[in-house]
Scaffold this motif. Structure first.
Motif, short mmCIF file in Angstrom:
data_model
loop_
_atom_site.label_atom_id
_atom_site.label_comp_id
_atom_site.label_asym_id
_atom_site.label_seq_id
_atom_site.Cartn_x
_atom_site.Cartn_y
_atom_site.Cartn_z
N SER A 209 0.82 -1.21 0.00
CA SER A 209 0.00 0.00 0.00
C SER A 209 0.86 1.26 0.00
N ILE A 210 1.96 1.24 0.74
CA ILE A 210 2.84 2.42 0.80
C ILE A 210 3.40 2.73 -0.58
N TYR A 211 3.81 1.68 -1.30
CA TYR A 211 4.34 1.88 -2.67
C TYR A 211 3.26 2.51 -3.56
N ILE A 212 2.03 2.04 -3.42
CA ILE A 212 0.95 2.58 -4.25
C ILE A 212 0.76 4.06 -3.98
N TRP A 213 0.72 4.45 -2.69
CA TRP A 213 0.54 5.86 -2.36
C TRP A 213 1.76 6.69 -2.75
N ASN A 214 2.93 6.14 -2.58
CA ASN A 214 4.15 6.91 -2.80
C ASN A 214 4.51 7.04 -4.28
N ASP A 215 4.26 5.99 -5.07
CA ASP A 215 4.69 6.01 -6.47
C ASP A 215 3.53 5.95 -7.47
N VAL A 216 2.65 4.98 -7.30
CA VAL A 216 1.61 4.76 -8.30
C VAL A 216 0.64 5.93 -8.38
N MET A 217 0.17 6.39 -7.22
CA MET A 217 -0.81 7.48 -7.22
C MET A 217 -0.25 8.74 -7.89
N ARG A 218 1.00 9.05 -7.57
CA ARG A 218 1.61 10.25 -8.17
C ARG A 218 1.88 10.06 -9.66
N ASN A 219 2.27 8.82 -10.03
CA ASN A 219 2.45 8.54 -11.46
C ASN A 219 1.13 8.73 -12.20
#
Length: 534
Positions: A209-219
């Motif tokens: 989940s942290i990766y999704i918020w940190n990278d995916v959402m911003r991408n």
């Protein structure tokens, strides 16, 4: 007494062999979590060439794993291919691992097709063994390979296969993120957005989940902005920023969200909002690469709001980070970065049509010049390679002729006056005797030399404490013995072929097919030796 001595020698050899095996077993135990320690233990094996069969295979597999774990290149770990061949029809689990390591070896050697073929074999072994986790892991590796090569179809196929095996999208954020980015770069925006939505659906429940918020959402938000969906992109970035501000884990990541919002608002034309978000950015907490982009963006923002183009801050930053380069070069590089960012935003800024026309005309001319220059360079390189191939072909013909002449017609030369049997001496009292005709090549290894000779149809090597210079002096009476490299002296009669590989000339030796490098400075010496002996 003799029997006792032989018994002691046998026990000593057995003890040494056992010690090497213990080193390999200990390294295999450590390599997963402590690769550096495993590598140190493997280096204690005194002579890996003595290892045979299973232990040879296990040694080189452990060595390759240790290199992977310590982030070292695998380009020299060719003997993992021996392991793959050894375990064929013997141990499916070890064969699966050997194929995966062979894939890494080929990838480091830039043999991408072979790398993927080996990984596919490893996948098949995992499937036959019903190793679900192993299959998923190797399919992920295949997907990453396809991603690095920009192969959208391959990346999509392996990603969907992983998703199917793992029971859904929930824990595949990294693979799906790569797939979405590849869709975006290929211009398939609808598929990119749909893939991002698949990841975002599990942003609060996935293991990463942290990766999704940190990278995916911003991408995702950056993609929307890049596609021209500014309002939707800004709305998503503000949602991300709000999440960061209320999270103790992700609080420090708000720098990137603020910067992206400033960028998006500037593209939308709201300079005040862009300035408001940029003023909230604490650049001191940003990474070097992000901070450099922020400074460049701030320059563009200042130009948009005041009409002034001040390079002072970015030049000073560049000079501090590149203290090994001269000031003029750093300023030029900083200017290039700033102009690049200015071009990205120029269409959205209020500039005259005349300036836009001049910019695009200059860019077109520059691209035409670059393409023309690259085509000229490519043509020259092609001609040079063709010339080199012709020279090698001619040299190989001369070498074959020389070997045939020397085999069929004895020549009364100083070499034939020299003894056919030679005894090498070195820095100690040790000596090494052999027939000169059986000498294949000599390799310098530190304070020793390895002498390779042909005995009973097999290649044998012996160590002698000496320098290659001493060896060369002792072989001065034999013109067929030529130095081809600072570490190698070869017997031209034992050279099967001269080849060119990745820009370097190499000698392929008979009977063993070892490849010996030829330095540029010694190539002329080899040509002269062949010419003189013909």
């Amino acid at each position: 007494m003799k029997r006792i001595n032989w018994l002691l020698i046998t026990l000593l050899l057995a003890a040494c062999s056992k010690t090497d095996k213990q080193f390999i077993i200990e390294a295999e135990r450590l390599v997963g979590e402590h690769a550096d320690s495993a590598l140190c233990i493997l280096n204690k094996v005194e002579d890996a060439t003595r290892l045979k069969g299973e232990w040879k295979a296990r040694y080189w597999m452990a060595m390759a794993q240790a290199h992977i774990g310590t982030y070292q290149a695998l380009s020299e770990d060719s003997l993992v291919l021996y392991a793959a061949e050894y375990y064929q029809d013997k141990d499916s689990a070890m064969l699966c691992k050997a194929h995966a390591l062979a894939s890494s070896y080929y990838w480091w050697r830039d043999s991408f097709v072979k790398a993927k073929d080996m990984m596919r074999l490893s996948v098949e072994e995992s499937k036959r063994a019903n190793d679900r986790e192993g299959t998923i892991s190797k399919l992920r590796s295949l997907a990453r390979m396809e991603s690095l090569e920009g192969n959208l179809d391959g990346l999509k196929r392996y990603t969907e296969e992983v998703v199917k095996l793992d029971g859904g999208d929930k824990n595949q954020a990294k693979l799906l993120n790569s797939l979405a980015i590849e869709y975006f770069y290929h211009g398939n925006y609808d598929a990119a957005i749909a893939t991002m939505e698949r990841i975002v659906a599990y942003r609060d429940t996935a293991a990463d989940s942290i990766y999704i918020w940190n990278d995916v959402m911003r991408n995702y938000a950056d993609m929307l902005v890049a596609m021209g969906q500014l309002d939707k992109g800004i709305q998503l970035q503000e949602y991300i920023l709000d999440h960061y501000q209320h999270s103790t884990i992700l609080e420090d990541n708000k720098i990137g969200a603020l910067f992206s919002l400033s960028h998006a608002w500037l593209l939308k034309g709201d300079k005040q909002k862009a300035r408001q978000y940029m003023d909230m950015v604490d650049e001191e907490k940003a990474t070097d690469a992000t901070r450099f982009c922020m400074i460049a963006h701030r320059m563009v923002l200042n130009y948009a709001t005041t009409g002034r183009y001040d390079m002072t801050e970015i030049a000073e930053y560049a000079n501090n980070k590149r203290d090994k380069r001269e000031k003029s070069e750093a300023v030029a590089e900083a200017k290039e970065w700033s102009m690049h960012n200015l071009r990205d935003h120029e269409l959205m800024l209020t500039v005259s049509r005349q300036r836009q026309l001049i910019f695009f005309l200059a860019l077109t001319l520059a691209l035409i010049s670059i393409i023309f220059g690259l085509s000229v360079l490519a043509g020259k390189r092609k001609k040079l390679l063709a010339k080199q191939e012709e020279e090698l072909e001619l040299l190989n013909e001369q070498l074959k002729s020389l070997q045939n002449v020397r085999k069929e017609t004895p020549v009364a030369t100083a070499e034939h006056a020299a003894p056919t049997h030679i005894t090498f001496t070195g820095s100690t009292s040790d000596t090494l005797s052999l027939d000169i005709a059986n000498l294949v090549y000599i390799e310098a290894v530190g304070n020793y030399v390895k002498v390779y000779q042909l005995l009973d149809g097999k290649i044998k090597n012996d160590m002698l404490r000496a320098t290659s210079k001493q060896m060369e002096e002792q072989l001065s009476a034999y013109p067929m013995m030529v130095r081809c490299h600072r570490a190698f002296i070869v017997n031209l009669e034992q050279v099967e072929q001269i080849i060119s590989h990745t820009g370097t000339t190499q000698l392929v030796m008979k009977n063993c097919h070892d490849t010996i490098p030829v330095s540029r400075s010694n190539m002329a010496q080899i040509k002269a030796a062949i010419k003189d002996l013909l």
